[in-house]
Design a protein around this motif. Structure first.
Motif, PDB file in Angstrom:
ATOM      1  N   GLU A  43      -9.946  11.927  10.995  1.00 48.12           N
ATOM      2  CA  GLU A  43      -9.216  11.069  11.306  1.00 48.12           C
ATOM      3  C   GLU A  43      -8.797  10.064  10.416  1.00 48.12           C
ATOM      4  OE1 GLU A  43      -8.979  10.984  16.295  1.00 48.12           O
ATOM      5  OE2 GLU A  43     -10.884  10.051  15.270  1.00 48.12           O
ATOM      6  N   LEU A  96      -2.554   8.184  17.025  1.00 44.73           N
ATOM      7  CA  LEU A  96      -3.469   8.009  16.151  1.00 44.73           C
ATOM      8  C   LEU A  96      -3.080   6.673  15.271  1.00 44.73           C
ATOM      9  CD1 LEU A  96      -5.900   9.375  14.583  1.00 44.73           C
ATOM     10  CD2 LEU A  96      -4.582  10.003  12.642  1.00 44.73           C
ATOM     11  N   ARG A  97      -1.839   6.320  15.103  1.00 45.39           N
ATOM     12  CA  ARG A  97      -1.566   4.988  14.215  1.00 45.39           C
ATOM     13  C   ARG A  97      -1.577   3.804  15.039  1.00 45.39           C
ATOM     14  NH1 ARG A  97       3.290   6.636   9.997  1.00 45.39           N
ATOM     15  NH2 ARG A  97       2.238   8.038   8.780  1.00 45.39           N
ATOM     16  N   ARG A 133     -10.026  10.639   0.733  1.00 42.64           N
ATOM     17  CA  ARG A 133      -8.774  10.104   1.161  1.00 42.64           C
ATOM     18  C   ARG A 133      -7.706   9.821   0.014  1.00 42.64           C
ATOM     19  NH1 ARG A 133      -8.102   5.511   5.610  1.00 42.64           N
ATOM     20  NH2 ARG A 133      -8.952   3.913   4.053  1.00 42.64           N
ATOM     21  N   HIS A 160     -11.515   0.262  -1.921  1.00 46.62           N
ATOM     22  CA  HIS A 160     -11.845  -1.285  -1.793  1.00 46.62           C
ATOM     23  C   HIS A 160     -13.348  -1.635  -1.809  1.00 46.62           C
ATOM     24  CE1 HIS A 160      -7.632  -2.815  -1.073  1.00 46.62           C
ATOM     25  NE2 HIS A 160      -7.427  -1.289  -0.733  1.00 46.62           N
ATOM     26  N   ALA A 189      -4.028   1.750   4.669  1.00 50.37           N
ATOM     27  CA  ALA A 189      -3.879   3.338   4.895  1.00 50.37           C
ATOM     28  C   ALA A 189      -2.121   3.409   4.766  1.00 50.37           C
ATOM     29  CB  ALA A 189      -4.293   3.922   5.748  1.00 50.37           C
ATOM     30  N   MET A 235       0.959   4.038  -2.925  1.00 49.84           N
ATOM     31  CA  MET A 235       0.787   5.529  -2.576  1.00 49.84           C
ATOM     32  C   MET A 235       1.584   6.471  -3.090  1.00 49.84           C
ATOM     33  SD  MET A 235      -1.047   5.170   0.989  1.00 49.84           S
ATOM     34  CE  MET A 235      -2.338   3.966   1.392  1.00 49.84           C
ATOM     35  N   ILE A 271      -0.017   2.100   6.901  1.00 47.99           N
ATOM     36  CA  ILE A 271       0.855   1.807   8.225  1.00 47.99           C
ATOM     37  C   ILE A 271       1.150   0.555   8.323  1.00 47.99           C
ATOM     38  CG2 ILE A 271       0.303   1.955  10.753  1.00 47.99           C
ATOM     39  CD1 ILE A 271      -1.653   4.084   9.911  1.00 47.99           C
ATOM     40  N   ILE A 289      -6.743  11.437   7.380  1.00 48.22           N
ATOM     41  CA  ILE A 289      -5.361  11.608   7.284  1.00 48.22           C
ATOM     42  C   ILE A 289      -4.547  10.645   7.748  1.00 48.22           C
ATOM     43  CG2 ILE A 289      -5.795  14.016   8.306  1.00 48.22           C
ATOM     44  CD1 ILE A 289      -5.173  13.310  10.800  1.00 48.22           C
ATOM     45  N   LEU A 290      -5.188   9.348   8.002  1.00 45.24           N
ATOM     46  CA  LEU A 290      -4.317   8.338   8.660  1.00 45.24           C
ATOM     47  C   LEU A 290      -3.391   7.915   7.639  1.00 45.24           C
ATOM     48  CD1 LEU A 290      -4.367   6.296  11.149  1.00 45.24           C
ATOM     49  CD2 LEU A 290      -5.865   4.964   9.887  1.00 45.24           C
ATOM     50  N   GLY A 291      -2.207   7.673   8.147  1.00 43.21           N
ATOM     51  CA  GLY A 291      -0.955   7.106   7.109  1.00 43.21           C
ATOM     52  C   GLY A 291      -0.309   8.340   6.583  1.00 43.21           C
ATOM     53  N   ALA A 292      -1.082   9.587   6.430  1.00 37.17           N
ATOM     54  CA  ALA A 292      -0.228  10.879   5.835  1.00 37.17           C
ATOM     55  C   ALA A 292      -0.533  12.019   6.569  1.00 37.17           C
ATOM     56  CB  ALA A 292      -0.770  11.160   4.366  1.00 37.17           C
ATOM     57  N   GLU A 293      -0.465  11.901   8.086  1.00 39.76           N
ATOM     58  CA  GLU A 293      -0.793  12.982   9.049  1.00 39.76           C
ATOM     59  C   GLU A 293      -0.018  14.170   8.907  1.00 39.76           C
ATOM     60  OE1 GLU A 293       0.277   9.981   9.696  1.00 39.76           O
ATOM     61  OE2 GLU A 293      -1.085   8.827  10.488  1.00 39.76           O
ATOM     62  N   ARG A 343      -4.182  12.083  -0.370  1.00 41.96           N
ATOM     63  CA  ARG A 343      -2.760  11.410  -0.678  1.00 41.96           C
ATOM     64  C   ARG A 343      -2.215  12.026  -1.860  1.00 41.96           C
ATOM     65  NH1 ARG A 343      -1.912   6.802   2.494  1.00 41.96           N
ATOM     66  NH2 ARG A 343      -2.913   7.220   4.298  1.00 41.96           N
ATOM     67  N   ALA A 351      -7.612  -2.015   7.908  1.00 40.66           N
ATOM     68  CA  ALA A 351      -7.585  -0.582   7.244  1.00 40.66           C
ATOM     69  C   ALA A 351      -6.412   0.154   7.472  1.00 40.66           C
ATOM     70  CB  ALA A 351      -8.765   0.045   7.881  1.00 40.66           C
ATOM     71  N   PRO A 397       0.699  -1.162   0.148  1.00 37.91           N
ATOM     72  CA  PRO A 397      -0.015  -0.011  -0.046  1.00 37.91           C
ATOM     73  C   PRO A 397       0.920   1.232   0.085  1.00 37.91           C
ATOM     74  CG  PRO A 397      -0.735  -1.741   1.667  1.00 37.91           C
ATOM     75  CD  PRO A 397       0.339  -2.314   1.079  1.00 37.91           C
ATOM     76  N   ARG A 398       2.048   1.203   0.778  1.00 38.73           N
ATOM     77  CA  ARG A 398       2.778   2.501   0.959  1.00 38.73           C
ATOM     78  C   ARG A 398       3.261   2.762  -0.435  1.00 38.73           C
ATOM     79  NH1 ARG A 398       4.439   3.702   6.039  1.00 38.73           N
ATOM     80  NH2 ARG A 398       6.345   4.695   5.359  1.00 38.73           N
ATOM     81  N   MET A 452     -12.111   0.331   3.771  1.00 37.76           N
ATOM     82  CA  MET A 452     -10.864   0.419   4.719  1.00 37.76           C
ATOM     83  C   MET A 452     -11.014   1.368   5.602  1.00 37.76           C
ATOM     84  SD  MET A 452      -9.211  -2.488   4.065  1.00 37.76           S
ATOM     85  CE  MET A 452      -9.262  -3.987   3.003  1.00 37.76           C
ATOM     86  N   LEU A 453     -11.938   1.588   6.502  1.00 40.12           N
ATOM     87  CA  LEU A 453     -12.071   2.590   7.464  1.00 40.12           C
ATOM     88  C   LEU A 453     -12.281   2.163   8.782  1.00 40.12           C
ATOM     89  CD1 LEU A 453     -14.991   4.712   5.332  1.00 40.12           C
ATOM     90  CD2 LEU A 453     -12.409   5.174   5.670  1.00 40.12           C
ATOM     91  N   VAL A 454     -11.627   3.005   9.812  1.00 35.05           N
ATOM     92  CA  VAL A 454     -11.767   2.586  11.172  1.00 35.05           C
ATOM     93  C   VAL A 454     -12.993   3.385  11.593  1.00 35.05           C
ATOM     94  CG1 VAL A 454     -10.459   3.054  13.345  1.00 35.05           C
ATOM     95  CG2 VAL A 454      -9.367   2.654  11.250  1.00 35.05           C
TER      96      VAL A 454
END
Lengths: 537, 302
Positions: A102, B167-168, A172, A89, B182, A81, B184, A105-109, A176, B178, A77-78, A93-95
């Motif tokens: 939140e 957050l992570r 999202r 997907h 993202a 991106m 991580i 921005i996850l992963g690119a805060e 990115r 998920a 995934p990294r 793929m959401l928390v």
């Protein structure tokens, strides 16, 4: 770094094997910037795998993936991106407990710089690591306005509607800095209205030079909205065409051509529903049924009578009580008031507990299929064979010989719906969505049925399998059962139902013939339309 | 001596420290989605390590570092084991607890030739001597280990809620699939969370040992499990978990005070059970119930 990338993506002779199985075979595919490319095919044809190869989420076993002319050599995934490729997907793929912002921005805060951040270690923890939500919000609002996406950034994801969750996923990807956006069956969960909005957004992205690819089962939307289409079958590309004005003008013919390519030959006509006998008795009757909603209004007093042999479709915008209707009829959710009767005798009232409701429903022949197969229908970590007989074996005494029966039952169902891959010892989670649904339907339709309640019976299922399922449902009705089908797919409701009722805010607001126009149904869904039962268009 | 005196306050704070450390350690681990019932092992092994290092080097500061290092190592190893081998975290936790109990006994035998306790260490002796309430309280307030623990506990909510790392960690704990989608790295993030968890938990173990000025076999005495109850009770919030531990310590402190007052033995027995009954009742009533992290014990899929 994403800006520097020319987002043309090419697969050159790309193959992908999983153990013995080849999911994608020597595929050549080019996604051009500025165009919407649709990828279609049956379940298990390799569309999703192809998309993941393009996204750089999977590495090809053979061949190569070029992004803007350079080889993609790390698959994660990294890495994807970093290349400016984003994927939405099929299963979001959401928390869930996080807010939309939140998740965004996850992963690119974005973080706030401060004097503290220059200190080693402490800086990483406190200074440089402090989230800058204000900057994130500004950027998100700018991108949302640009792409025409509305998302409540401060709401928790669990409070968002399905359509909103999808818009969040798209936003999202844009956050990115992606220049290529790939969507896996994005419309399977959307109402007709939202489908139009989604494609409007995708068109806006394409027209500013982004690359867009969509995997879908709905051929009508392919013809209406896509620029290029590639048809896959058994892991190979079998057909590709450019959808120009001519193809769009002859929508019917184009759909027929694409259907033939998907199915690998001519397709029998869709099953027409069978006529209902004049004197058919009422089998399933809901009287002022009320159910508490989770995050919605629930069911606010629904009365409905289904006669033997009758198939009634339920349309509505997601979250208007469909789920509550199905879970209540499955005996899972309790009625707050009102009642449900089967064959003239009461079945559910506002009393009784869930296990006894479910048991009683089963005994009297009310079979329900819930719409969330992962949560409610399958044990993903059990084998396909076991899933096929789940709930159908009595409590066996230790040592009693149920194995033979179980195996026979299981293999009969397995064969009837031709579950792929042809190996019942696979785990439920190893199957594609469509094949998981085959397992669910094979199990439900093989029971003794007086009334059948289906929630999204062909969501994420290919044309061929959908026909098999529709045929089987029509047959169940022809044998004298009453059938209630809840679906977001209007063409499915038209194919199957004798009449279509519309749910809006937990109430039935319309009762229309299957010939009703999209417009009439759409108006009813928005709650702006009522017509007497049996009314014509 | 009255039931609520300066002594009771001092005793409460003193006893709360190991509980609170273990509970906040539990919060860090579980918010990252790693089931950590090995808190008992973290307390015990770090207590032993701190004493062993202090005795070997003669330096109390090095003793603290040694204890923390072992706590971190054990927790990180736990995360790595669960992530790599996909072994059940509950089973691994039980193994850690058994290993720490027997390992520390073995260490006592091997190093100090004793079945029950180590030779005594100097520890930190700051503040006035004497047994008046204010003197006891002053000593508790002068204890550097307690201060370290307090700081660690106080910054935990900030780190978890306001920083990128936090957050992570929460994302990985709520939905590892998920989080990975993202971009991580789930395994690595969990290692970092467990390192923090181990360090904070170890401060609790060090506190236990330095407070007694020696290591005693089985001196964690189930505190790791009570701390787990506090984690659930608090709804996985570090501040609340620490507060629950203070309440628990208060009940325990009162029990000692009552014993000192020489009340009838039956009453004392009842009072001794009080903290545990209180914990059970609170859990049963679901006070402050908030659901567990969604990805607790789950790995990234797909």
């Amino acid at each position: 770094m994403a800006e520097a990338i020319e987002p043309r993506i090419e697969l050159i002779g790309a193959s992908r094997r999983f153990g013995e199985r080849t999911a994608v075979k020597a595929l050549d595919l080019t996604l051009e910037p500025g165009r919407i490319h649709a990828l279609i095919g049956e379940n298990g044809a390799g569309k999703s795998t192809a998309l993941k190869l393009v996204a750089g989420l999977l590495a090809p076993s053979d061949g190569e993936v070029l992004v803007g002319g350079t080889r993609l050599d790390e698959a994660s995934p990294r890495a994807a991106m970093a290349r400016g490729i984003g994927m939405v997907h099929q299963h979001f793929m959401l928390v869930e407990p996080f807010t939309a912002l939140e998740n965004l921005i996850l992963g690119a805060e974005p973080v706030r710089e401060s004097p503290l951040s220059r200190l080693p270690f402490v800086g990483a923890l406190f200074g440089g690591g402090r989230l800058d939500l204000d900057a994130a919000r500004r950027e998100a609002e700018r991108l949302a306005a640009e792409a025409g996406l509305s998302v409540r950034l401060d709401a928790r994801v669990s409070e968002l509607s399905v359509g909103e969750k999808q818009r969040l996923e798209i936003l999202r990807v844009l956050f990115r800095g992606a220049k290529a956006i790939l969507l896996d069956e994005p419309t399977a969960v959307l109402s007709p209205l939202e489908v139009g909005e989604l494609y409007a957004t995708l068109r806006r992205l394409a027209s500013r030079g982004d690359t867009v690819a969509v995997v879908t089962h709905r051929l009508d939307e392919v013809v209406r909205f896509a620029d290029d289409v590639t048809v896959m079958r058994h892991g190979e590309k079998v057909h590709a065409e450019v959808l120009d004005g001519d193809a769009r003008a002859h929508e019917e013919a184009t759909i027929r051509r694409l259907t033939r390519a998907v199915m690998g030959g001519d397709v029998p006509d869709a099953t027409a529903r069978r006529p209902i006998a004049e004197d058919a008795p009422v089998v399933l009757e809901l009287t002022d049924a009320r159910v508490d909603g989770t995050g919605s209004r629930g069911l606010a007093g629904v009365s409905l009578r289904l006669r033997a042999g009758e198939i009634v479709g339920v349309a509505g915008i997601e979250g208007n009580g469909q789920r509550e209707l199905v879970t209540a009829l499955a005996g899972v959710a309790p009625l707050v008031a009102g009642r449900v009767a089967l064959d003239g005798a009461p079945l559910f009232t506002s009393h009784g507990d869930a296990p006894s409701r479910v048991r009683e429903a089963r005994r009297r022949g009310l079979v329900a299929v819930l719409d969330d197969r992962h949560h409610d229908e399958l044990v993903l970590d059990a084998t396909v064979a076991d899933n096929l007989v789940l709930g159908d074996l009595g409590l066996a005494m230790p040592g009693a010989a149920v194995d033979a029966d179980e195996a026979a039952l299981s293999s009969r169902r397995f064969e009837r719906f031709a579950v792929e891959p042809r190996d019942p010892s696979r785990l439920g989670r190893e199957l594609s969505g469509g094949n998981q649904q085959k397992v669910v339907m094979a199990r439900a339709l093989d029971r003794s049925i007086r009334a059948l309640v289906l929630g999204q019976p062909t969501r994420g299922v290919d044309v061929g399998t959908a026909r098999v399922i529709h045929e089987a449902v029509a047959e169940v009705a022809a044998r004298g059962a009453a059938v209630l089908v809840v679906s977001a797919d209007l063409s499915e409701l038209r194919t199957l139902s004798h009449r279509i009722v519309v749910l809006s805010e937990g109430k039935l607001v319309a009762d229309l013939p299957p010939t009703a126009t999209d417009e009439a149904l759409g108006r009813a869904m928005l709650g702006a339309y009522t017509e007497a039962p049996g009314g014509s268009r | 001596m009255r039931l609520l005196s300066l002594t009771t306050v001092a005793e409460t704070l003193r006893m709360a420290a190991p509980y609170a450390c273990a509970a906040v350690a539990g919060v860090w681990a579980e918010r990252a989605g790693v089931v950590q019932i090995g808190l008992e092992a973290v307390l015990l092994s770090s207590a032993f390590a701190s004493v062993a290092v202090a005795l070997a080097t003669g330096s109390m500061v090095l003793g603290v570092s040694g204890g923390v290092a072992v706590g971190v190592a054990l927790s990180v190893l736990h995360a790595a084991l669960v992530d790599r081998t996909r072994i059940d975290a509950v089973v691994a936790g039980i193994a850690w607890n058994l290993l720490a109990a027997s390992g520390s006994r073995l260490g006592l035998r091997a190093l100090y030739d004793s079945a029950s306790n180590s030779p005594s260490i100097e520890g930190f002796r700051f503040g006035p001597t004497g047994n008046d309430g204010w003197q006891v309280l002053a000593r508790v307030l002068c204890d550097p280990v307690s201060w370290l623990a307090l700081i660690a506990i106080l910054v935990s909510p900030y780190l978890l809620e306001r920083t990128r790392l936090g957050l992570r960690i929460r994302a990985v704990g709520e939905n590892p699939t998920a989080a990975r989608a993202a971009g991580i790295e789930v395994g690595k993030t969990r290692l970092v969370a467990l390192a923090i968890s181990g360090a904070i938990g170890a401060l609790g173990g060090v506190h236990l040992a330095y407070d007694q000025h020696r290591f005693e076999s089985g001196m964690s005495a189930g505190r790791g499990f009570i701390a787990l109850a506090a984690v659930v009770l608090s709804g996985w919030l570090p501040g609340r978990a620490a507060l629950a531990c203070v309440a628990f310590a208060l009940l325990e402190a009162m029990q000692f005070v009552l014993q000192d007052l020489g009340q009838a033995s039956r009453a004392v027995t009842v009072v001794q059970a009080l903290p545990y009954v209180a914990a059970l009742v609170a859990l049963g009533l679901g006070i402050g119930r908030r659901s567990a992290p969604g990805g607790l014990g789950k790995h990234a899929e797909g």
